[in-house]
Design a protein around this motif. Structure first.
Motif, PDB file in Angstrom:
ATOM      1  N   VAL A 169      -3.438   1.304   3.460  1.00  0.00           N
ATOM      2  CA  VAL A 169      -4.387   0.794   2.462  1.00  0.00           C
ATOM      3  C   VAL A 169      -5.452   1.834   2.138  1.00  0.00           C
ATOM      4  N   THR A 170      -5.895   2.561   3.148  1.00  0.00           N
ATOM      5  CA  THR A 170      -6.987   3.515   2.954  1.00  0.00           C
ATOM      6  C   THR A 170      -6.584   4.659   2.030  1.00  0.00           C
ATOM      7  N   THR A 171      -5.470   5.329   2.325  1.00  0.00           N
ATOM      8  CA  THR A 171      -5.071   6.469   1.497  1.00  0.00           C
ATOM      9  C   THR A 171      -4.625   6.031   0.109  1.00  0.00           C
ATOM     10  N   THR A 172      -4.060   4.824  -0.001  1.00  0.00           N
ATOM     11  CA  THR A 172      -3.596   4.340  -1.306  1.00  0.00           C
ATOM     12  C   THR A 172      -4.767   4.140  -2.265  1.00  0.00           C
ATOM     13  N   ALA A 173      -5.927   3.770  -1.738  1.00  0.00           N
ATOM     14  CA  ALA A 173      -7.122   3.662  -2.583  1.00  0.00           C
ATOM     15  C   ALA A 173      -7.822   5.007  -2.718  1.00  0.00           C
ATOM     16  N   ALA A 174      -7.878   5.754  -1.622  1.00  0.00           N
ATOM     17  CA  ALA A 174      -8.644   7.005  -1.611  1.00  0.00           C
ATOM     18  C   ALA A 174      -8.063   8.054  -2.551  1.00  0.00           C
ATOM     19  N   MET A 175      -6.767   8.021  -2.812  1.00  0.00           N
ATOM     20  CA  MET A 175      -6.164   9.036  -3.682  1.00  0.00           C
ATOM     21  C   MET A 175      -6.783   9.035  -5.073  1.00  0.00           C
ATOM     22  N   TRP A 176      -7.312   7.899  -5.498  1.00  0.00           N
ATOM     23  CA  TRP A 176      -7.966   7.824  -6.811  1.00  0.00           C
ATOM     24  C   TRP A 176      -9.459   8.091  -6.725  1.00  0.00           C
ATOM     25  N   TRP A 177     -10.096   7.579  -5.681  1.00  0.00           N
ATOM     26  CA  TRP A 177     -11.559   7.556  -5.633  1.00  0.00           C
ATOM     27  C   TRP A 177     -12.171   8.680  -4.799  1.00  0.00           C
ATOM     28  N   ALA A 191       0.842  -1.201   0.000  1.00  0.00           N
ATOM     29  CA  ALA A 191       0.000   0.000   0.000  1.00  0.00           C
ATOM     30  C   ALA A 191       0.874   1.247   0.000  1.00  0.00           C
ATOM     31  N   LEU A 192       1.380   1.584  -1.173  1.00  0.00           N
ATOM     32  CA  LEU A 192       2.214   2.778  -1.299  1.00  0.00           C
ATOM     33  C   LEU A 192       2.095   3.326  -2.706  1.00  0.00           C
ATOM     34  N   CYS A 193       2.372   4.619  -2.832  1.00  0.00           N
ATOM     35  CA  CYS A 193       2.359   5.282  -4.133  1.00  0.00           C
ATOM     36  C   CYS A 193       3.413   6.383  -4.111  1.00  0.00           C
ATOM     37  N   PHE A 194       4.108   6.537  -5.229  1.00  0.00           N
ATOM     38  CA  PHE A 194       5.169   7.536  -5.309  1.00  0.00           C
ATOM     39  C   PHE A 194       5.376   7.922  -6.766  1.00  0.00           C
TER      40      PHE A 194
END
Length: 476
Positions: free
Chosen positions: A262-270, A201-204
């Motif tokens: 997990v929450t922010t990794t999905a929420a950034m798109w939705w 659960a990460l994004c960069f």
């Protein structure tokens, strides 16, 4: 400020690690598998930098309109006009042009608070990403699809170490469309993660030339093209798709958007407007692509002298109806725009219509291709190996005589049929059919999400109102 096409091409000569057919590509701007598409993207930049389209493509502040956070429905219309201008430059065949992720970054900037998690706060980094991309007019791509693997295979991108200045990541991501042509790439995941999947659960975001980052290209249709006349689309608009591999790549903390959350990794798109901004660009491009394909169909019917045949005019009418349908989704999404964060983050295209567009496009594109193939008939597969054969001293006169049609000479007809084949029947065309089917992800995901987008209650209410209007005795 926007940059010129020349500056864009110069940015690609950075030593990035791109592989094709077992060869390390030294320079994508000069390699025969990539150079024409790179030049096509450079021309997009020139349209915004110095052309009659500059006012449409840029804001008064001088940034590309896709990077601007829309504050009204009128701003969405203005942004769509910019999307349309670039889409028409490639006839809709360049899907992930720089304005795609630009809209996503604008979505992040509209609600940066979404990036604030329990253990890591990426809000400032999300804002900085938008500012950096917009200020330097960068081309940002993304890779957000995980390899299909068993949980213990460790193929997915994950952090394997932490340092004072950042993290070290390892793993792979799939379908990096346009990544070999981009300046930066956002690496994350849009797929659902289980609560315990914090490791993934990460994004960069990273520059494409980052040490340890490599891109393995699929077959280049541009590289296989015989000539511009024989392959007028694939020779210029093959944006390519690549496997992205990270081998102990260092990511500075300031480039991390989400981390072990997990929450922010999905929420950034939705939860931000990012995904709906993606759909806005994609829907505008899809509408443009259908316009082009329908235009090809009309030219084919005229060349064959059958444009007045009733069945043919009906088929063309069906295609024009598809174009209008694609256009209607774009206009409806703009007209039904919704406030972001109570208006503090501006507006975004309407969710219900945007989600429905994903379903429509994936189902409509194959139908449109089938309709045009029926109109083209067998002429698509009976073509000289090269259009240059028409200029051959011995063969040319023969082809000039036998390949003409009621509404077109041999040269005009061959050029048209070569274009139609590249759009409808070539390997490049097959990729685009699959691409449009899954452009927004798997259909079962889009169909399920449509039920969450709203509207079901109104449908149910209306049906129930009818049922409640009478009883078994037939009494109203």
């Amino acid at each position: 400020m926007t940059r010129s096409g020349r500056k864009y091409l110069e940015s690609l000569r950075d030593g990035r690690e791109v592989w094709l057919d077992g060869e390390r590509v030294k320079d994508v701007t000069s390699h025969p598998a990539f150079r024409n598409t790179a030049a096509s993207i450079a021309r997009l930049y020139d349209l915004a930098y110095d052309s009659a389209h500059r006012a449409t493509l840029t804001t008064p502040d001088g940034i590309h309109r896709a990077y601007a956070v829309p504050r009204s429905a009128g701003d969405l219309v203005a942004r769509r006009a910019a999307y349309k201008t670039w889409a028409e430059a490639s006839f809709g065949f360049l899907g992930r042009t720089p304005d795609y992720m630009a809209g996503g970054a604008a979505g992040f900037a509209a609600m940066p608070q979404v990036f604030t998690g329990e253990g890591f706060d990426g809000a400032a980094n999300a804002t900085a990403l938008h500012r950096r991309l917009a200020g330097s007019d960068l081309y940002c791509s993304f890779t957000i699809t995980n390899p299909r693997s068993a949980p213990d295979d460790d193929l997915r991108v994950r952090a394997v170490a932490e340092r004072d200045g950042g993290i070290v990541v390892r793993g792979a991501k799939l379908i990096g469309t346009g990544a070999v042509f981009s300046d930066e790439v956002v690496i994350g995941t849009i797929e659902p993660l289980a609560p315990g999947d914090t490791e993934y659960a990460l994004c960069f975001s990273l520059p494409v030339d980052s040490p340890g980052l490599s891109l393995v290209s699929r077959t280049s249709y541009e590289g296989q093209a015989r000539s511009l006349v024989d392959n007028p689309l694939s020779s210029r608009f093959d944006e390519n798709d690549a496997l992205l591999v990270c081998e102990d790549v260092f990511v500075p903390w300031e480039r991390v958007l989400t981390y072990r959350d997990v929450t922010t990794t999905a929420a950034m798109w939705w939860r931000t407007p990012a995904y709906l901004n993606f759909v806005h660009q994609a829907a505008t491009r899809f509408w443009t692509k259908l316009e082009f394909l329908t235009g090809v169909a009309i030219l084919l019917t005229r060349a064959n002298g059958v444009d007045q045949v009733p069945q043919v005019t009906q088929s063309v009418g069906r295609l024009l109806g598809m174009v209008a349908q694609a256009k209607a989704f774009v206009l409806a999404a703009e007209a039904s725009c919704e406030e972001v964060d109570g208006g503090r983050g501006g507006v975004m295209p309407g969710t219900e219509i945007s989600y429905a567009q994903r379903i429509m496009a994936g189902e409509l594109y194959p139908r449109a291709l089938q309709e045009i193939k029926q109109l083209a008939g067998g002429s698509l597969i009976q073509l000289p190996a090269s259009a240059r054969d028409l200029l051959h001293p011995e063969l040319g006169p023969v082809l000039q005589r036998y390949l003409r049609a009621p509404g077109a000479g041999a040269e005009e007809r061959v050029r048209l049929l070569k274009l139609a084949w590249d759009a409808l029947g070539s390997e490049f065309a097959s990729r685009h059919e699959q691409y449009e089917r899954f452009y927004h992800g798997a259909p079962h995901v889009a169909l399920t999400m449509q039920t969450w987008a709203g509207g079901a209650e109104n449908c149910e209410r209306l049906a129930q109102t009818c049922l409640d209007g009478y009883d078994l005795g037939g009494t109203p």
